[in-house]
Design an enzyme around this catalytic site. Sequence first.
Site, PDB file in Angstrom:
ATOM      1  N   GLY A 212       0.838  -1.209   0.000  1.00 19.94           N
ATOM      2  CA  GLY A 212       0.000   0.000   0.000  1.00 19.94           C
ATOM      3  C   GLY A 212       0.861   1.242   0.000  1.00 19.94           C
ATOM      4  O   GLY A 212       2.052   1.173  -0.290  1.00 19.94           O
ATOM      5  N   ASN A 213       0.280   2.364   0.311  1.00 18.85           N
ATOM      6  CA  ASN A 213       1.070   3.600   0.417  1.00 18.85           C
ATOM      7  C   ASN A 213       0.411   4.518   1.450  1.00 18.85           C
ATOM      8  O   ASN A 213      -0.597   4.164   2.049  1.00 18.85           O
ATOM      9  CB  ASN A 213       1.217   4.286  -0.945  1.00 18.85           C
ATOM     10  CG  ASN A 213      -0.131   4.665  -1.528  1.00 18.85           C
ATOM     11  OD1 ASN A 213      -0.854   5.492  -0.978  1.00 18.85           O
ATOM     12  ND2 ASN A 213      -0.502   4.030  -2.639  1.00 18.85           N
TER      13      ASN A 213
END
Length: 402
Positions: A212-213
Amino acid sequence: MSVLSGKNVLLGVTGGIAAYKTTYLVRLLIKAGATVKVVMTPASREFVTPLTLSTLSKNPVLSSFTNEDDENDTWNNHVDLGLWADYMIIAPATANTMSKMVAGNIDNFLLAVYCSAKCPVYFAPAMDLDMFKHPSTQHNFEQLASYGNKMIPAGTGELASGLSGEGRMAEPEEIVDFIEKDIASQLPLKGKICLITAGPTYEPIDPVRFIGNRSSGKMGAALALEMATNGAQVILVMGPSHVSSDHHLIDRVNVETAQEMYDTVHEHIHKADYAIFSAAVADYKPINAADQKIKKKSDTLTIELTKNPDILASVGAMDKRPFLVGFALETENELEYAFAKAKKKNTDLLVLNSTRDKGAGFGVDTNKITLIDRDRNTTEFEVKPKSEVAKDIINEIINRTI
Ligand code: PMT
């Protein structure tokens, strides 16, 4: 959310029995999210007290040019107050005050504020039936309309005199409803549809882990709210995010992966007039997400990744496409990379933000952007709250398309 939310509303109360209903009107305006200030004619103070209205509006109530009770504060600035207002409502509007509004006869503070206001002015007449029908009153209605003021129609029913007929001030709910509908009908993006992507995407590695980020979804939610505030119907395609986006014009579709975001965008893109892609989409995903939790067996672990579809580029390549706004989050060579991205993804407008700028990018409540158009013209903005950044972006879109 009401169109009055966040707006400055100035309520002018004049001297009629319906003035007592303004207590409820103030409450409804505040409930709608407006900041309310009240000005009163001297006569209206006989019908409802300034104390009541100042308590309800949480602001001082003014009715004269000077504050006689306060020896240090001698001048109430009608011009400042007139310019402060996004909307002015005169309720009840008596025949006497309306005739002065028509003639520009400024013999009290309320009339001075009215003549200084540049905002839309609504007035809700209230009087007895014969006064209402009188040619001078009817003439004044027409004159006030010709000045751009908007009349909130009076109702028919029992009047304070005991007679029955036309002249009852509209009920507070009707006044707020009339104004909200009137404002909504004039919003620049009314009838338009805007698709917005926001937040991160999560690409599963196994049932408990993902790639993810750090995107929070704040920038995209602010854009959605600003679009809706301007009247557009918004389809907000949001990656995993706890940020709320409550507005009756926002339909939120929660997604998790880039593929889900891509599929949702392409389900709706054909109906969109505008598309804004602010999501931080994972460029790669694991080729094979494990069915079960990966066990800690070896010292190293290799996960093979494959490219995700580029959602923005796929819309940029469509023959018939909406006005397209992309984002670019860069860490170096910002302008150079952003120019290349704008060209490659075929955007009408590109919003550049850089992790090198303090207060910009992921997670924070502020952002610092540069807008880049098709001709490589750039407009740089200061660091601002994301709500203000969203306003800058949407204003630019409106200026370029409406
Ligand atoms: O969510 P916040 O915490 O408020 O943070 C806001 C933000 C930093 C995420 C936002 O301002 C931002 O910059 N969004 C874009 C981030 C990004 O991934 O930039 P990019 O340069 O990698 O992508 C360029 C454009 O292509 C973006 O419009 C992106 O949405 C789009 N894209 C990218 C990859 C992909 N597979 N599909 C896409 O649509």
